[in-house]
Write a protein that holds these residues in place. Structure first.
Motif, PDB file in Angstrom:
ATOM      1  N   GLU A   1       1.399   1.688  -3.528  1.00 12.24           N
ATOM      2  CA  GLU A   1       0.447   2.051  -4.198  1.00 12.24           C
ATOM      3  C   GLU A   1      -0.178   3.488  -4.133  1.00 12.24           C
ATOM      4  O   GLU A   1      -0.672   4.203  -4.693  1.00 12.24           O
ATOM      5  CB  GLU A   1      -0.677   1.080  -3.777  1.00 12.24           C
ATOM      6  CG  GLU A   1      -0.635  -0.360  -4.177  1.00 12.24           C
ATOM      7  CD  GLU A   1      -1.494  -1.565  -3.583  1.00 12.24           C
ATOM      8  OE1 GLU A   1      -2.335  -1.050  -2.732  1.00 12.24           O
ATOM      9  OE2 GLU A   1      -1.170  -2.606  -3.707  1.00 12.24           O
TER      10      GLU A   1
ATOM     11  N   LEU B   1       1.115   4.432   6.744  1.00 16.52           N
ATOM     12  CA  LEU B   1       1.959   4.029   5.606  1.00 16.52           C
ATOM     13  C   LEU B   1       3.294   4.797   5.784  1.00 16.52           C
ATOM     14  O   LEU B   1       4.399   3.756   5.730  1.00 16.52           O
ATOM     15  CB  LEU B   1       1.347   4.483   4.076  1.00 16.52           C
ATOM     16  CG  LEU B   1       0.141   3.692   4.077  1.00 16.52           C
ATOM     17  CD1 LEU B   1      -0.399   4.274   2.481  1.00 16.52           C
ATOM     18  CD2 LEU B   1       0.396   2.125   4.080  1.00 16.52           C
TER      19      LEU B   1
ATOM     20  N   GLU C   1       0.947  -1.255   0.020  1.00 16.24           N
ATOM     21  CA  GLU C   1      -0.028   0.066   0.019  1.00 16.24           C
ATOM     22  C   GLU C   1       0.879   1.212  -0.055  1.00 16.24           C
ATOM     23  O   GLU C   1       0.374   2.284  -0.441  1.00 16.24           O
ATOM     24  CB  GLU C   1      -1.064   0.090   1.265  1.00 16.24           C
ATOM     25  CG  GLU C   1      -1.947  -0.821   1.135  1.00 16.24           C
ATOM     26  CD  GLU C   1      -1.558  -2.421   1.591  1.00 16.24           C
ATOM     27  OE1 GLU C   1      -2.209  -3.321   1.389  1.00 16.24           O
ATOM     28  OE2 GLU C   1      -0.388  -2.466   2.128  1.00 16.24           O
TER      29      GLU C   1
END
Length: 157
Positions: free
Chosen positions: A24, A126, A21
């Motif tokens: 991403e 993240l 992620e």
């Protein structure tokens, strides 16, 4: 500033790769931007001497290392060819063996990433997970200690 703990010579280091992620959220161009900003910080840091001072040669390092992190973070397989089939983490450790890397240099390196990461506009969780990987894995690159001893870690986790 993000937290970083000192290295204990020979102590096992457990890490996990950043989640896909992270890649991403940034995408290919965003990852390159993050890594280029990071290496621009490096170029003006106390560890710049570890890197080529010729701007053209330094740009090659930025590009190569950006590709490493793109692949490491779940992006396309754009670096693996340079590693000649070696595990990417182990390959990255062995590249550092030719330098005397102290914990002080590691903290400087992490400080440069801290600056670049803080200016990156993605979910904080993240960024925290990416930092966790860097903070732990970077301990393995430290190979020279203030007592004059050397120790070369491996990636056996």
């Amino acid at each position: 500033m993000y937290e970083a703990s000192p290295v204990e010579k020979g102590a096992p280091v457990e890490w996990k790769l950043p989640p896909p992620e992270f890649y991403e959220a940034l995408g290919y161009d965003g990852m390159k931007d993050l890594m280029y900003r990071f290496y621009d910080e490096i170029y003006d840091s106390g560890i710049a001497n570890f890197f080529p001072q010729d701007e053209e040669e330094f740009d090659k390092v930025k590009e190569k290392n950006a590709l490493f992190f793109i692949e490491l973070c779940g992006g396309p397989k754009v670096y693996n060819e340079a590693a000649s089939g070696t595990d990417l983490d182990e390959y990255m450790l062995r590249i550092h063996d030719e330098f005397s890397i102290y914990d002080k240099s590691r903290f400087e390196w992490l400080g440069c990433m801290d600056t670049a990461l803080r200016a990156t506009d993605i979910d904080q969780e993240l960024k925290d997970q990416f930092w966790d990987y860097l903070e732990k894995f970077s301990k393995l690159t430290v190979n020279t200690f203030t007592d004059g001893s050397k120790y070369y870690a491996t990636t056996s986790v």
